[in-house]
Design a protein around this motif. Structure first.
Motif, PDB file in Angstrom:
ATOM      1  N   GLY A 138       0.777  -1.229   0.000  1.00 59.57           N
ATOM      2  CA  GLY A 138       0.000   0.000   0.000  1.00 59.57           C
ATOM      3  C   GLY A 138       0.807   1.277   0.000  1.00 59.57           C
ATOM      4  N   GLU A 139       2.143   1.177  -0.306  1.00 60.89           N
ATOM      5  CA  GLU A 139       2.961   2.387  -0.151  1.00 60.89           C
ATOM      6  C   GLU A 139       2.566   3.506  -1.108  1.00 60.89           C
ATOM      7  OE1 GLU A 139       4.851  -0.591  -0.951  1.00 60.89           O
ATOM      8  OE2 GLU A 139       6.278  -0.078  -2.516  1.00 60.89           O
ATOM      9  N   LEU A 140       2.154   3.149  -2.319  1.00 60.44           N
ATOM     10  CA  LEU A 140       1.792   4.225  -3.261  1.00 60.44           C
ATOM     11  C   LEU A 140       0.465   4.872  -2.887  1.00 60.44           C
ATOM     12  CD1 LEU A 140       2.988   3.195  -6.820  1.00 60.44           C
ATOM     13  CD2 LEU A 140       3.970   4.841  -5.241  1.00 60.44           C
ATOM     14  N   TRP A 141      -0.365   4.138  -2.162  1.00 59.36           N
ATOM     15  CA  TRP A 141      -1.592   4.782  -1.671  1.00 59.36           C
ATOM     16  C   TRP A 141      -1.228   5.903  -0.703  1.00 59.36           C
ATOM     17  CZ3 TRP A 141      -5.928   4.347  -4.075  1.00 59.36           C
ATOM     18  CH2 TRP A 141      -6.244   3.164  -4.775  1.00 59.36           C
ATOM     19  N   THR A 142      -0.282   5.615   0.167  1.00 58.51           N
ATOM     20  CA  THR A 142       0.156   6.645   1.118  1.00 58.51           C
ATOM     21  C   THR A 142       0.696   7.860   0.368  1.00 58.51           C
ATOM     22  OG1 THR A 142       0.621   5.017   2.805  1.00 58.51           O
ATOM     23  CG2 THR A 142       1.814   7.087   2.986  1.00 58.51           C
ATOM     24  N   VAL A 143       1.496   7.594  -0.672  1.00 62.19           N
ATOM     25  CA  VAL A 143       2.069   8.698  -1.461  1.00 62.19           C
ATOM     26  C   VAL A 143       0.951   9.521  -2.098  1.00 62.19           C
ATOM     27  CG1 VAL A 143       3.482   9.228  -3.488  1.00 62.19           C
ATOM     28  CG2 VAL A 143       4.191   7.434  -1.918  1.00 62.19           C
ATOM     29  N   ALA A 144      -0.008   8.812  -2.681  1.00 60.64           N
ATOM     30  CA  ALA A 144      -1.101   9.523  -3.358  1.00 60.64           C
ATOM     31  C   ALA A 144      -1.896  10.378  -2.368  1.00 60.64           C
ATOM     32  CB  ALA A 144      -2.021   8.506  -4.037  1.00 60.64           C
ATOM     33  N   PHE A 145      -2.120   9.845  -1.172  1.00 63.83           N
ATOM     34  CA  PHE A 145      -2.901  10.604  -0.182  1.00 63.83           C
ATOM     35  C   PHE A 145      -2.139  11.849   0.299  1.00 63.83           C
ATOM     36  CE2 PHE A 145      -4.964   6.324   0.790  1.00 63.83           C
ATOM     37  CZ  PHE A 145      -6.037   6.597  -0.040  1.00 63.83           C
ATOM     38  N   VAL A 146      -0.844  11.725   0.475  1.00 64.01           N
ATOM     39  CA  VAL A 146      -0.065  12.903   0.896  1.00 64.01           C
ATOM     40  C   VAL A 146      -0.060  13.938  -0.234  1.00 64.01           C
ATOM     41  CG1 VAL A 146       2.204  13.738   1.624  1.00 64.01           C
ATOM     42  CG2 VAL A 146       1.350  11.580   2.523  1.00 64.01           C
ATOM     43  N   LEU A 147       0.068  13.465  -1.474  1.00 68.08           N
ATOM     44  CA  LEU A 147       0.021  14.402  -2.606  1.00 68.08           C
ATOM     45  C   LEU A 147      -1.346  15.084  -2.684  1.00 68.08           C
ATOM     46  CD1 LEU A 147       1.904  12.521  -5.483  1.00 68.08           C
ATOM     47  CD2 LEU A 147       2.720  14.467  -4.161  1.00 68.08           C
ATOM     48  N   ALA A 148      -2.398  14.329  -2.393  1.00 69.09           N
ATOM     49  CA  ALA A 148      -3.746  14.921  -2.403  1.00 69.09           C
ATOM     50  C   ALA A 148      -3.854  16.032  -1.356  1.00 69.09           C
ATOM     51  CB  ALA A 148      -4.782  13.831  -2.132  1.00 69.09           C
ATOM     52  N   TRP A 149      -3.215  15.827  -0.224  1.00 66.76           N
ATOM     53  CA  TRP A 149      -3.162  16.859   0.824  1.00 66.76           C
ATOM     54  C   TRP A 149      -2.444  18.098   0.301  1.00 66.76           C
ATOM     55  CZ3 TRP A 149      -4.501  19.374   4.924  1.00 66.76           C
ATOM     56  CH2 TRP A 149      -3.600  19.968   5.815  1.00 66.76           C
ATOM     57  N   PHE A 150      -1.339  17.888  -0.419  1.00 68.43           N
ATOM     58  CA  PHE A 150      -0.607  19.026  -1.008  1.00 68.43           C
ATOM     59  C   PHE A 150      -1.498  19.775  -2.002  1.00 68.43           C
ATOM     60  CE2 PHE A 150       3.930  17.018  -0.552  1.00 68.43           C
ATOM     61  CZ  PHE A 150       3.827  17.158   0.816  1.00 68.43           C
ATOM     62  N   VAL A 151      -2.203  19.000  -2.840  1.00 69.31           N
ATOM     63  CA  VAL A 151      -3.088  19.625  -3.842  1.00 69.31           C
ATOM     64  C   VAL A 151      -4.143  20.468  -3.126  1.00 69.31           C
ATOM     65  CG1 VAL A 151      -4.843  19.132  -5.596  1.00 69.31           C
ATOM     66  CG2 VAL A 151      -2.696  17.859  -5.604  1.00 69.31           C
ATOM     67  N   ALA A 152      -4.683  19.905  -2.051  1.00 65.76           N
ATOM     68  CA  ALA A 152      -5.719  20.637  -1.312  1.00 65.76           C
ATOM     69  C   ALA A 152      -5.166  21.946  -0.743  1.00 65.76           C
ATOM     70  CB  ALA A 152      -6.267  19.747  -0.189  1.00 65.76           C
TER      71      ALA A 152
END
Lengths: 379, 523
Positions: A138-152
């Motif tokens: 699940g490591e890329l899920w974590t990456v995607a979620f942190v990036l989503a936080w940055f986008v927000a």
């Protein structure tokens, strides 16, 4: 989003994003995935329905898996997707999400669609990224979620809409369910976000809204840990900052203040930036060595404070969750470095292009990079 | 530019204060002399005594020894010899020469900082950082050559700074002479000094100063004349260096020597690892080196607050290269990041090979401290607190260094050979033994015996026999004979059987048996 000077429009940018996604999918299907030592146990946990599966999934011995590493694959298998593909498909989806989000972050920070497109190309060229998107976990899920936080955060800075921080916070908290280091990603990247938001008007309400978003999404995990105390040592235990916390969380915190423990963690952190690891086959790949250092310089010198904090600061923070886990150095534990390095690498290209004969140099460099990446990938 | 005379006086005061900090307890900690210290000391004593080395050569450039054909570095030996002209041979006197070299480095650092940084207080901080650097303190108290390149490096920076300001030919000459002389300070300096010369040439060339380049090269070349002459006398020296340090190996079946391996991808990757690990903040600011000879393992090579100052200093210098005066900033940064090169070549991260990093860290960290002191009150308070923490952390280090560290490190210094040999020598003063048997199993026992015999003024050379216990060579005890062997329980019975009636166990500092002094008293 603004178009780059010249004829490179947003449509072109999205076309390249789509091409990058396609390349990732083809690579995921065609290329043999790299087998990691822990893969066998995870596969067994995915395939063995009888193991204790409440929210977190009990693997063998002390290992518990985060839900996103297990359930999507199980559901795909139940839906009739071939087993091998079902095990890898969730990571591929997370990889595609990461490509899109990295593009958006790059464009938001630079205002340059071309730079965003280059970011996605560089990301797909990274052996570490391709490897992670082919492997179970699940490591890329974590990456995607942190990036989503940055986008927000970046979206809120541009247009302060009230719901955006809440969604961003919720996305960040979702990283808890991706990988163990995701648990530490939440406070660390929330703190980074707070630093960025503080400079803006109405920051206080945005921070509160994002905190509420985090609390809502984190609540099931907290509830689960409370109701499954027997799993404490192997779940929260694995995420905690020192093994001594198994006796009590307070002991763990106290142990962390010991000189020798701090020294070891500092060493572990330093080793994540060792060039032979960073530009090796598990992470960015050797060709990126030509771009990333220059890109980091360009970001530090030419980008806004927000850009510097997010790209350089985010990169410096990326291995911190892994170091707090006190696990041996692994590419999978610092996957956030991949998209941020891609942004840095892309930031180098306008610098080269601005030089005399820079455009031809960029073209040559990109061709060489592509060839080198393909050659190294084929090995 | 501050008044030169008052600055010189303050630099002298800094040197004196550093000596006062570094000199006490030289025979107490480090607990024993290493074999290298002994060998440097014996060569220096021979030079001071007769002007000839142990091989009988008159004022040689390098000091060859059996088993070390490369030759010991001359600067350390000649400085030590000068001390031994005035002081009696002892553990303190041989280590005192290095203390003075170390203290001179700190005094020169004050001078450099005072000439390059705006405030006097910051110059004092630079000197404080350098003087309180644990790795520098430890190495300055060992009678070895590793510290000697440090004052040469600081002198080089001072000379460059003066030349860049004044363009005086005299200063360009000094740059060349200092770098040339530095080559004779330590083997690793033979890599670093030409590198510094090259970097200085680039700076001068870039400024269009061809005359300065020529002058500097000529002065450096003049300093190379003795080396070239020595090369003619000892044509094998370079091949000896290559083989002694495993740099080149004709037999490439095992990958060849260290330099040959650099040509392979694997060799290159491993050296990048070494370079990266050299700057590992865990070692630099938390735990120090793994060898207890050069580290207590309780504190980093540098004090922890220096990390903050250094980081700020590097950022300041990379943003404002002129922060240390024109041309000097890039040279300092170049020196800082290339300093582990000797270690990288040797695939060894230990700081003893790249102690030249100490003054470079000190000047950059002082720049960082100065920058913090210039800012708002919060950063100023932080800088003051960090500065105050340095002596505090050093005090903890010193308490350990003169306390438990002595016991922990005793084995690393070869054990308590001194106590065993001094027991024999003290007894000999009362009544000279008929024979002295020394076991070769005690590492470098011959050198230690020669050294302590000279220190005690007792010459038993003609009655001394070196024996190999491993070969079952325990001699029958004769009347009034004495033997020194490693402490070994199985040996004790054999000694008794061979007629050695009295056995005194010499304990190490941690209480463990280290050596046995066996005797058969005269009837």
């Amino acid at each position: 989003m603004t178009a780059a000077p010249g004829s490179f429009t947003a449509a072109n940018g999205w076309t390249i994003v789509a091409a990058s996604c396609l390349a990732l999918l083809i690579a995921g299907v065609v290329m043999t995935p790299r087998v990691r030592p822990a893969d066998g146990a995870l596969r067994a946990a995915i395939l063995e329905e009888s193991v204790q599966s409440t929210l977190f999934v009990h693997g063998d011995g002390e290992t518990w898996y985060q839900p996103l590493a297990v359930y999507p694959s199980r559901w795909l298998i139940r839906a009739g997707v071939p087993q091998e593909l079902a095990i890898r498909l969730p990571s591929m989806v997370a990889g595609l999400l990461t490509i899109v989000l990295a593009y958006v972050v790059a464009v938001q920070l630079s205002g340059d669609v071309m730079l965003g497109a280059l970011t996605t190309l560089l990301l797909v060229a990274m052996p570490g990224f391709r490897g992670a998107s082919q492997a179970a976990g699940g490591e890329l899920w974590t990456v995607a979620f942190v990036l989503a936080w940055f986008v927000a955060i970046l979206s809120w800075i541009e247009h302060p809409r009230t719901w955006v921080p809440f969604v961003g916070g919720a996305a960040l908290a979702a990283s808890i369910y991706g990988e163990p280091e995701g648990v530490w990603s939440v406070p660390i990247f929330f703190a980074l976000g707070v630093i960025l938001l503080r400079a803006e008007r109405r920051a206080r309400s945005a921070i509160w809204r994002s905190a509420i978003g985090i609390a809502v999404v984190a609540a099931p995990a907290v509830g689960w840990v409370i109701t499954h105390r027997e799993a404490y040592a192997d779940t929260f235990g694995r995420w905690a900052i020192h093994a001594a916390h198994i006796r009590s969380p307070g002991d763990g915190v106290v142990a962390f203040t010991q000189w020798a423990v701090m020294a070891r963690r500092v060493e572990e952190y330093w080793q994540y930036f060792n060039p032979t690891f960073l530009f090796g086959r598990e992470m960015l790949g050797l060709p990126l060595l030509a771009l990333v250092p220059l890109g980091v310089w360009a970001v530090g010198k030419r980008w806004s404070q927000t850009g510097r904090l997010l790209v350089v600061g985010g990169s410096l923070l990326a291995p911190v969750p892994a170091v707090l886990l006190d696990a041996p150095r692994q590419a999978a534990l610092a996957s956030l470095l991949l998209p941020l390095a891609a942004v840095s690498g892309a930031a180098a290209i306008p610098v080269i292009a601005a030089m005399r004969r820079g455009r031809s140099a960029v073209m040559t460099a990109m061709v060489v990079l592509l060839l080198l990446t393909l050659t190294l990938a084929a090995k | 530019m501050p008044p030169f005379r008052s600055t010189l006086l303050q630099a002298a005061l800094v040197t004196v204060l550093t000596v006062a900090l570094y000199a006490p307890g030289l025979s107490l900690s480090p607990p024993h002399l290493t074999h290298d210290e002994i060998k440097f000391a014996l060569q220096a004593e021979a030079i001071a005594d007769t002007g000839r080395d142990l091989n009988g050569r008159l004022f040689p450039l390098y000091f060859k020894e059996a088993g070390f054909a490369v030759g010991r570095d001359p600067m350390c030996i000649y400085v030590m010899a000068a001390f031994l002209k005035a002081l009696p041979l002892s553990e303190q006197s041989i280590r005192l020469s290095t203390v003075l070299a170390g203290a001179a480095g700190v005094g020169l650092m004050f001078l450099l900082a005072r000439l390059t940084l705006a405030k006097r207080s910051v110059a004092w901080i630079a000197a404080l950082i350098m003087a309180l650097t644990p790795a520098y303190y430890i190495h300055s108290r060992l009678a070895l050559s590793v510290v000697y390149p440090v004052p040469m490096t600081v002198l080089w920076l001072i000379a460059v700074m003066l030349y860049l300001r004044t363009q005086r030919t005299r200063d360009a000459v000094v740059i060349g002479l200092v770098l040339g002389a530095g080559i004779y300070s330590y083997l690793a300096a033979a890599i670093m000094m030409p590198l510094y010369l090259g970097a200085t040439l680039v700076v001068l060339w870039w400024r269009g100063d061809r005359r300065g380049c020529r002058t500097m090269l000529l002065a450096f070349g003049a300093m190379m004349v003795p080396l070239l002459a020595w090369q003619l006398i000892e044509p094998d020296r370079y091949s000896n260096i290559l083989s002694a340090y495993r740099l080149y190996d004709h037999d490439t079946s095992a990958g060849g020597g260290l330099l040959q391996r650099l040509a392979s991808v694997q060799g290159l990757v491993s050296r990048v690892d070494v370079l990266w690990d050299s700057f590992n903040p865990g070692r630099l600011f938390f735990t120090g080196e793994s060898s207890l000879q050069i580290s207590t393992r309780q504190v980093g090579s540098f004090l922890t607050p220096v990390a903050v100052f250094l980081l700020v200093g590097i950022v300041t210098l990379s943003r404002r290269p002129m922060a240390l005066g024109s041309g000097l900033g890039p040279l300092v940064l170049f020196g800082l990041f290339t300093s582990p090169l000797p270690g990288v070549i040797m695939a060894d991260v230990e700081i003893r090979r790249w102690l030249v990093v100490v003054p470079l860290v000190a000047i950059v960290a002082a720049l960082g401290a100065g920058r913090l002191l210039e800012k708002g009150w919060r950063t100023r308070v932080a800088a003051i607190v960090l500065t105050a923490l340095m002596p505090l952390q050093f005090a903890f280090f010193a308490r350990d260094y003169f306390g438990p560290y002595r016991e922990r490190s005793s084995v690393w210094f070869g054990g308590n050979i001194r106590a065993a040999l001094n027991t024999v020598l003290d007894d000999a003063r009362l009544r000279a033994p008929a024979s002295v048997y020394l076991a070769n199993e005690i590492p470098w026992v011959e050198a230690y015996w020669r050294f302590y015999s000279k220190v005690r003024g007792v010459d038993l050379g003609d009655r001394t026999h070196y024996i190999q216990l491993g070969a079952g060579e325990i001699p029958r005890a004769e009347d009034a004979a004495v033997m020194v062997t490693p402490a070994d329980t199985s040996l004790s019975t054999q000694l008794a059987a061979a007629g050695w009636t009295s056995q005194r166990v010499i304990a190490d500092l941690d209480g463990r048996p280290s050596l046995i002094v066996a005797t058969r008293p005269a009837p």
